[in-house]
Write a protein that holds these residues in place. Sequence first.
Motif, PDB file in Angstrom:
ATOM      1  N   UNK A 153      16.852 -45.966  40.973  1.00 27.83           N
ATOM      2  CA  UNK A 153      16.802 -45.123  39.972  1.00 27.83           C
ATOM      3  C   UNK A 153      17.878 -44.110  40.090  1.00 27.83           C
ATOM      4  N   UNK A 154      17.803 -43.451  41.314  1.00 28.30           N
ATOM      5  CA  UNK A 154      18.545 -42.297  41.646  1.00 28.30           C
ATOM      6  C   UNK A 154      20.134 -42.637  41.638  1.00 28.30           C
ATOM      7  N   UNK A 155      20.455 -44.067  42.026  1.00 23.45           N
ATOM      8  CA  UNK A 155      21.791 -44.518  42.227  1.00 23.45           C
ATOM      9  C   UNK A 155      22.469 -44.740  40.707  1.00 23.45           C
ATOM     10  N   UNK A 156      21.661 -45.339  39.978  1.00 24.66           N
ATOM     11  CA  UNK A 156      21.844 -45.485  38.532  1.00 24.66           C
ATOM     12  C   UNK A 156      21.981 -44.226  37.624  1.00 24.66           C
ATOM     13  N   UNK A 157      20.980 -43.421  37.756  1.00 23.55           N
ATOM     14  CA  UNK A 157      21.413 -42.219  37.058  1.00 23.55           C
ATOM     15  C   UNK A 157      22.774 -41.576  37.497  1.00 23.55           C
ATOM     16  N   UNK A 158      23.140 -41.445  38.772  1.00 25.88           N
ATOM     17  CA  UNK A 158      24.200 -40.868  39.146  1.00 25.88           C
ATOM     18  C   UNK A 158      25.545 -41.627  38.294  1.00 25.88           C
ATOM     19  N   UNK A 159      25.492 -42.949  38.304  1.00 22.65           N
ATOM     20  CA  UNK A 159      26.488 -43.680  37.843  1.00 22.65           C
ATOM     21  C   UNK A 159      26.607 -43.471  36.370  1.00 22.65           C
ATOM     22  N   UNK A 160      25.387 -43.199  35.802  1.00 21.70           N
ATOM     23  CA  UNK A 160      25.608 -42.771  34.235  1.00 21.70           C
ATOM     24  C   UNK A 160      25.989 -41.389  33.894  1.00 21.70           C
ATOM     25  N   UNK A 161      26.025 -40.520  34.912  1.00 17.57           N
ATOM     26  CA  UNK A 161      26.325 -39.273  34.919  1.00 17.57           C
ATOM     27  C   UNK A 161      25.073 -38.361  34.482  1.00 17.57           C
ATOM     28  N   UNK A 162      23.964 -38.912  34.963  1.00 16.48           N
ATOM     29  CA  UNK A 162      22.692 -38.144  34.679  1.00 16.48           C
ATOM     30  C   UNK A 162      22.316 -37.818  36.029  1.00 16.48           C
ATOM     31  N   UNK A 163      22.795 -37.233  36.929  1.00 15.70           N
ATOM     32  CA  UNK A 163      22.276 -37.070  38.280  1.00 15.70           C
ATOM     33  C   UNK A 163      21.137 -35.928  38.229  1.00 15.70           C
ATOM     34  N   UNK A 164      19.944 -36.092  38.787  1.00 18.95           N
ATOM     35  CA  UNK A 164      19.016 -34.943  38.531  1.00 18.95           C
ATOM     36  C   UNK A 164      19.292 -33.874  39.452  1.00 18.95           C
ATOM     37  N   UNK A 165      18.787 -32.862  38.781  1.00 17.17           N
ATOM     38  CA  UNK A 165      19.205 -31.541  39.691  1.00 17.17           C
ATOM     39  C   UNK A 165      18.317 -31.372  41.017  1.00 17.17           C
ATOM     40  N   UNK A 166      17.299 -32.047  41.187  1.00 12.63           N
ATOM     41  CA  UNK A 166      16.659 -31.795  42.567  1.00 12.63           C
ATOM     42  C   UNK A 166      16.309 -33.520  42.791  1.00 12.63           C
ATOM     43  N   UNK A 167      16.377 -33.877  44.178  1.00 15.21           N
ATOM     44  CA  UNK A 167      15.526 -35.087  44.676  1.00 15.21           C
ATOM     45  C   UNK A 167      14.719 -34.633  45.763  1.00 15.21           C
ATOM     46  N   UNK A 168      13.358 -34.760  45.492  1.00 18.13           N
ATOM     47  CA  UNK A 168      12.313 -34.229  46.209  1.00 18.13           C
ATOM     48  C   UNK A 168      11.448 -35.284  46.940  1.00 18.13           C
ATOM     49  N   UNK A 169      10.933 -34.750  48.072  1.00 15.66           N
ATOM     50  CA  UNK A 169      10.025 -36.153  48.769  1.00 15.66           C
ATOM     51  C   UNK A 169       9.124 -35.129  49.583  1.00 15.66           C
ATOM     52  N   UNK A 170       7.956 -35.695  49.859  1.00 11.43           N
ATOM     53  CA  UNK A 170       6.758 -35.201  50.559  1.00 11.43           C
ATOM     54  C   UNK A 170       6.731 -36.045  51.919  1.00 11.43           C
ATOM     55  N   UNK A 171       6.783 -35.402  53.216  1.00 14.90           N
ATOM     56  CA  UNK A 171       6.935 -36.280  54.330  1.00 14.90           C
ATOM     57  C   UNK A 171       5.392 -36.156  54.808  1.00 14.90           C
TER      58      UNK A 171
END
Length: 283
Positions: free
Chosen positions: A1-19
């Motif tokens: 999802x993240x890779x394709x969003x970047x390729x489409x010019x729709x990069x998210x403002x934040x990528x967040x994960x909980x450890x």
Amino acid sequence: MMIELVARGEAPDLVLTADTGSEKPATYAYLDIIKPWMERHNLDFRMCRYQPQRFKHWPPYATIVENVLTNATLPSISLGRHSCSLKWKVAPQDKFIASWQPAVDAWQRGQKVVRLIGYDASPADTRRHAHALTIASEQFECRYPLREWGWSRTDCIARIEAEGLPVPPKSACFLCCGSKPDEIRELPAWCLRLIVLVEARAAPRLRTVEGLWRSSTRTRPGRMTDFIRSERLLEPEEIDRIECEAPSALMLFQEAAAKIPLPERPHLADWIDQFQLQLENIA
């Protein structure tokens, strides 16, 4: 999802994960691969963790494994509940977003924050998506890009590989009841020892389940310890030593720690380090 969003010019403002502090080693190793990729694409990546605040007389703990060892229990999913995910994944991310300035600004404007969820178009994720649609929120609007594109899990794998990246392992705690036998076989010895210790520590209090895998099936036992023993993933003598000695040693450590003021009190992680070191020296 993240890779394709970047390729489409729709990069998210934040990528967040909980450890959770207890992910599989392969998941932590994948960070060394994906973090540089995100940096090259100017993605704002943050990692958050649940921070326990009240320890009463217990040694402080910071991970799911340390939590269940403290309370002599199993992860809630092994007991038929899902509170461990809410506590260790959902809550810390919600807390982070609550103080993330772009989100605060959006809410002040009367807008919702858009959350991108990675459910794909497969039957399993379709069921998860249907359930998610029943949960209303005044603060968030959820979007499901993979489903918008009609992508299955196979499509996702192909897209990752086309980007020149290895496919990440399934994210889950190494003692999760959803783990398949092959996933347990792949774990290093230090993870296996903790699985044996968690089941041994919780055993006196278990009434409705056998162990981390809950109950036995035709393909595997209810206790991961029994599987580890039958597959000789650890030597039988090492398993016996953990089961017979470690739970009582842990309780003695807890009792001693209770007498020490909290600021100077040793952490449970200190005891676990010594537990692993002693077994490695014996091996």
